[in-house]
Design an enzyme around this catalytic site. Structure first.
Site, PDB file in Angstrom:
ATOM      1  N   GLY A  98       0.809  -1.223   0.000  1.00  0.00           N
ATOM      2  CA  GLY A  98       0.000   0.000   0.000  1.00  0.00           C
ATOM      3  C   GLY A  98       0.833   1.259   0.000  1.00  0.00           C
ATOM      4  N   ASP A 129       8.321   5.294   8.514  1.00  0.00           N
ATOM      5  CA  ASP A 129       7.972   6.558   9.172  1.00  0.00           C
ATOM      6  C   ASP A 129       7.116   7.459   8.294  1.00  0.00           C
ATOM      7  OD1 ASP A 129       9.782   7.310   7.269  1.00  0.00           O
ATOM      8  OD2 ASP A 129      11.281   8.087   8.659  1.00  0.00           O
ATOM      9  N   ASP A 260       4.874  -4.045  -7.386  1.00  0.00           N
ATOM     10  CA  ASP A 260       4.202  -2.857  -6.863  1.00  0.00           C
ATOM     11  C   ASP A 260       4.833  -1.573  -7.418  1.00  0.00           C
ATOM     12  OD1 ASP A 260       6.224  -4.103  -5.015  1.00  0.00           O
ATOM     13  OD2 ASP A 260       6.160  -2.123  -4.121  1.00  0.00           O
ATOM     14  N   ASP A 270       8.100   5.274  -9.301  1.00  0.00           N
ATOM     15  CA  ASP A 270       8.860   4.987  -8.074  1.00  0.00           C
ATOM     16  C   ASP A 270      10.369   4.976  -8.308  1.00  0.00           C
ATOM     17  OD1 ASP A 270       6.513   4.952  -6.759  1.00  0.00           O
ATOM     18  OD2 ASP A 270       6.703   2.935  -5.931  1.00  0.00           O
TER      19      ASP A 270
END
Ligand code: AMP
Ligand code: MG
Length: 493
Positions: A98, A129, A260, A270
């Site tokens: 996710g 974090d 992903d 990404d």
């Protein structure tokens, strides 16, 4: 009830928003707020993306915009959320992942989703974090815009905003947010998530949404007996093949091709430990954490195909027939080599295909690999040679001069009847002078860490038009310094 209902103050970015992905409902996402970053400042901005979004002139002048893009103010008209997905990481099923730190503001009326990457924890953060460090945010920002400048499909980046808030990695770094923009951030992993959990209704809703929005031609297809899901898989596979051909031709190593990190639209997505090759090494591994070399440069086309198999597996309940699903992936094996050859021909200044081209391409790649010749510099110098006839700068790159001369002979014969000026023009449009080499990014990052963000702006301007000469900027187009090979970039960012 809207999470924003009790807000008295919100930043109006001057954009209109529509439900977009959020209309799929709560099974697909969690509404939440970004976590504010204190005392934010601008690090870099792409006016090209601002224009694409339709942001008003002077959009960045308001403190409210800066606050909104670093989570301190809501954006008027949005209901931010994080989406759920799963995926295969390094070949192993990793289960639910996710958006651990990418918070979606929403979709603009113009059809662009806007995300804040590094904007705080989400229910999918696992141990993380929810933050991104300045270093990797600058890399993502610059590379998104560089890829776009190269004509390679990619998510875009509007800006990087920083804060001195500490982020704990191998050492203490400072935090940043990249505002990312794309027609869709849906990944193969979104489909894998619902398939793995046997939630076929959601799987179907997601596929229908993506097909209707981004692949409407699959609805009226005659392929696969009118099976829209199979046609969709085939279309994704072909877009992915075309993307991989572009990566391989330009010498781009992604570094973390987990499922992903695979865009359903065939976009580069990404940016982590990516690298543009310096010396040409087909087995180059750019990710320090990739100890087995799974994502080595020359493995990328096969890995993409492997990832498409995972997508096919996920779509199987919708496609309904394993053989059909496998057939839908077949064209990858022709689209990739055709696209790759087309791109490489353009690099060689050859607009039309002819017999022997494959040997010419393989020949030069072998020579480049044998001499670890700088990939970008070679192609640009070859383009210049075509224009000015000065061979020495190209020849000087090779220790194996006889090998190079032999290849050049076949190259020259292939061009014998060609208009050299036209060929040179095609080559200069196909062989960039500027790519985001690790050391260039690193220099801009180190200056930014000292609050001098001018290097980011300078690089951005070069990388947005990388085929132009940019007189006076040759220092950015040279060989990497020795220390470049000591830069270690891993997944952690
Ligand atoms: P990546 O390796 O960046 O593709 O990330 C893999 C997964 O880890 C995704 O679900 C990310 O959202 C999540 N992730 C990566 N870094 C962080 C972080 N610092 N905090 C929370 N989640 C993260
Ligand atoms: Mg990722």
């Amino acid at each position: 009830m809207s999470l924003l209902a009790e807000d008295t103050e919100a930043a109006d970015l001057g954009l209109r928003w529509k439900p977009g992905f959020a209309a799929l409902g709560p099974a697909f996402l969690t509404e939440l707020r970004p976590t504010p970053l204190p005392d934010p400042y601008w690090v870099g901005r792409s006016e090209a993306v601002a224009r694409q979004l339709g942001l008003p002139a002077g959009w960045h002048e308001s403190g409210a915009t800066l606050a909104a893009l670093t989570g301190s103010l809501p954006v008027a008209g949005t209901r931010p959320f994080a989406t759920v997905y799963s995926g295969h990481q390094f070949g192993v099923w990793a289960g639910q992942l996710g958006d651990g730190r990418a918070i979606m503001l929403g979709e603009t009326e113009g059809g662009l989703e806007v995300q804040l990457k590094g904007a705080g924890r989400t229910p999918y953060s696992r141990g993380g974090d929810g933050r991104a460090v300045l270093r990797s945010s600058i890399r993502e920002f610059l590379c998104s815009e560089a890829m776009h400048g190269l004509g390679i499909p990619t998510t875009r980046a509007l800006c990087v905003t920083g804060s001195d808030a500490p982020v704990y990695r191998e050492e203490i770094e400072s935090a940043a947010v990249v505002t990312r923009v794309a027609p869709s951030f849906v990944r193969f992993g979104h489909f894998e998530h619902f398939a793995a959990n046997q939630r076929n209704d959601e799987l179907r809703a997601l596929a229908d949404y993506v097909i209707d929005r981004y692949y409407p031609a699959c609805r009226n297809t005659e392929r696969f007996g009118g099976n829209a899901y199979a046609a969709f898989l085939e279309a994704v596979s072909e877009r992915t093949a075309a993307l991989l051909a572009q990566w391989q031709a330009v010498g781009f190593c992604h570094g973390v091709m987990n499922t992903d990190n695979m865009s359903i639209l065939g976009l580069t997505i990404d940016y982590g430990p990516f690298q543009f090759l310096d010396g040409f090494d087909p087995r180059h591994i750019c990710n320090h954490s990739d100890t087995s070399g799974r994502y080595a440069f020359n493995q990328q086309p096969n890995v993409a195909y492997w990832n498409l198999f995972c997508l096919a597996q996920a779509l199987l309940p919708l496609i309904g027939d394993q053989e059909v699903a496998v057939t839908a992936l077949e064209s990858y094996k022709t689209v990739f080599p055709n696209e790759f050859e087309g791109r490489m021909r353009a690099k060689l200044g050859l607009p039309e295909a002819a017999e022997g081209d494959r040997a010419l391409i393989e020949g030069v790649l072998k020579l480049l690999a044998a001499g670890k010749v700088d990939y970008t510099i070679f192609w640009r110098r070859l383009s210049n040679y075509m224009a000015d006839g000065n061979l020495e700068p190209v020849r000087d790159l090779f220790l194996d001069r006889p090998g190079f001369d032999a290849w050049l002979l076949s190259f020259s014969q292939r061009h014998a009847a060609a208009d050299r000026a036209r060929a040179a023009e095609l080559m200069r449009r196909s062989n960039p002078k500027f790519v985001l080499r690790n050391h260039l990014g690193q220099q801009a990052i180190e200056a930014s860490q000292q609050k001098d963000h001018s290097g980011v702006a300078v690089l951005l301007a070069l990388l947005q038009t990388p085929f132009e000469e940019h007189p006076g900027a040759d220092a950015y187009a040279g060989f990497p310094p020795d220390w470049a090979s000591t830069i270690e970039i891993s997944c952690s960012s």
